[in-house]
Design a protein around this motif. Sequence first.
Motif, PDB file in Angstrom:
ATOM      1  N   ARG A 184     -29.143  67.075  17.005  1.00 35.33           N
ATOM      2  CA  ARG A 184     -29.121  65.656  17.336  1.00 35.33           C
ATOM      3  C   ARG A 184     -30.404  65.016  16.843  1.00 35.33           C
ATOM      4  NH1 ARG A 184     -28.216  65.079  23.542  1.00 35.33           N
ATOM      5  NH2 ARG A 184     -29.440  67.018  23.635  1.00 35.33           N
ATOM      6  N   LEU A 200     -32.984  69.375  17.712  1.00 35.82           N
ATOM      7  CA  LEU A 200     -33.368  67.977  17.839  1.00 35.82           C
ATOM      8  C   LEU A 200     -34.331  67.595  16.725  1.00 35.82           C
ATOM      9  CD1 LEU A 200     -33.428  65.332  19.572  1.00 35.82           C
ATOM     10  CD2 LEU A 200     -35.422  66.324  20.748  1.00 35.82           C
ATOM     11  N   GLN A 202     -28.169  61.514  18.960  1.00 32.73           N
ATOM     12  CA  GLN A 202     -26.800  61.770  18.514  1.00 32.73           C
ATOM     13  C   GLN A 202     -26.797  62.629  17.269  1.00 32.73           C
ATOM     14  OE1 GLN A 202     -24.016  60.827  20.074  1.00 32.73           O
ATOM     15  NE2 GLN A 202     -25.185  59.831  21.708  1.00 32.73           N
ATOM     16  N   PRO A 203     -25.728  63.388  17.031  1.00 27.83           N
ATOM     17  CA  PRO A 203     -25.618  64.113  15.757  1.00 27.83           C
ATOM     18  C   PRO A 203     -25.603  63.113  14.600  1.00 27.83           C
ATOM     19  CG  PRO A 203     -24.033  64.936  17.345  1.00 27.83           C
ATOM     20  CD  PRO A 203     -24.601  63.681  17.936  1.00 27.83           C
TER      21      PRO A 203
END
Length: 489
Positions: free
Chosen positions: A3, A128, A483-484
């Motif tokens: 993400r 992340l 978010q991805p």
Amino acid sequence: MARAIMIQGTGSNVGKSMIVAGLARAYTRRGLAVRPFKPQNMSNNAAVTVDGGEIGRAQALQAKAAGIAPHTDMNPVLLKPQSSTGAQIIVQGQVYGQQDARDFGAAKDRLMPFVLESFHRLAEGCDLILVEGAGSPAETNLRARDIANMGFARAADVPVVLMGDIDRGGVIAQIVGTQAVLDDADRDLIKAFTINKFRGDARLFDEGRDDTCARTGWPCLGVVPWFDGAGRLPAEDVADLPARARSGGTGLTVVVPQLPRISNFDDLDPLAAEPNVNVIIASQGAPLPVEADVILLGGSKSTLSDLAALRAEGWDIDIAAHVRRGGHVLGLCGGYQILGNSIADPEGIEGPPGAAAGLGHLDVETVLHPRKTLALSHGTHLESGTALSGYEIHMGDTQGPDCAYPWLDIGGTPTGATAKNGQIQGCYLHGIFSSDAFRAAWLAQFGQTSQTTYDIQVEATLDDLADHLETHLDLDALLALAQPPVLRA
């Protein structure tokens, strides 16, 4: 799948780099594999990476905060200013070319594929990605070909948190004004805002925070108080340099002329961290202080230009007087070149081809050439036998009789130069003062005792910064916004 979340600022120097470093440490401590990323940076303070390239110093610190080695993919485009209108462009760690500011906008179209390629590679091996913007997304004149802020965020579909700086005043206008000038698609990517550098009782800003929320419709993730430990972390912006100095105490006094294109000035941070070392930054328009024990000439992105600026200030005369009084001078990289007899630029690396006489304190000559030396190095201080490490990042070779008196051994090769009077030394190796044993040996030459373990101090400060953000930011909410990204081919 990884993400991503992007931290953009309402302007330069609002604290984005430090906040991302703190977030990297905080989320790493939570067990996440974190990677820092900055699409485009502008800085002459660079770090050499394990894959043989260079990136902005801030991304190297953020990598350290995440417990990983810095890599060129963390900062795929680095601009290194060489003049008021031109810069060297580094792409994925290597020299891509030179560019005037007026032509750089057109070049950005060619650079976005490199930015996305690096970003996608990082996303393959982590949980992340913390993306840092550059400057402000409100610079509407730069939006059309932007790769640093909303241009990147849109291309990769990365949500954004906008950060304002209350210390400089007008923070409500910073945030509300930024929203006002963005187009709808850019505005929709901003999911929240935060306030940085608050001094005093944060409850006094409750009404201002609520008013900003009402005017923008964005939630506030927190008001971050001023972090007192910021000065204990390596600096990236030359604007921070004077604040790193400390004077007025007893001990060794190191004077550093602040030349216009000074680079890799985080060389000074370990010295400034020593309680018995006074680091004085000499600003333009003032003579070099006569109380100097050591004058340190740091790195330069444009050595011939900085040499001319040094002479224009009359600092060459001050340095000569300092040497006559028995004072010491140390030149690192560009400063090493300046201390020699001459600097030649036959191929116009820094500007029009030419040459200039150096200060003549070291019997060496430098010739600049297009090949850039980038290396992580380990070696020994010859006089004390202590180990040290650092990095080389320069264009040019330096040779001459004083090289017969080296003071470092790097990988079995003697390097650097020492004047016959023993007062003047120079070398190409940056970062040497970060090595505690070497710094202690160097200080001992001047009757001083090292009182700092520098790397431990930096690590402890990163932990303190993470604690600071855990207290004052809603890190759960911020992580939930990540978010991805869209990984386009």
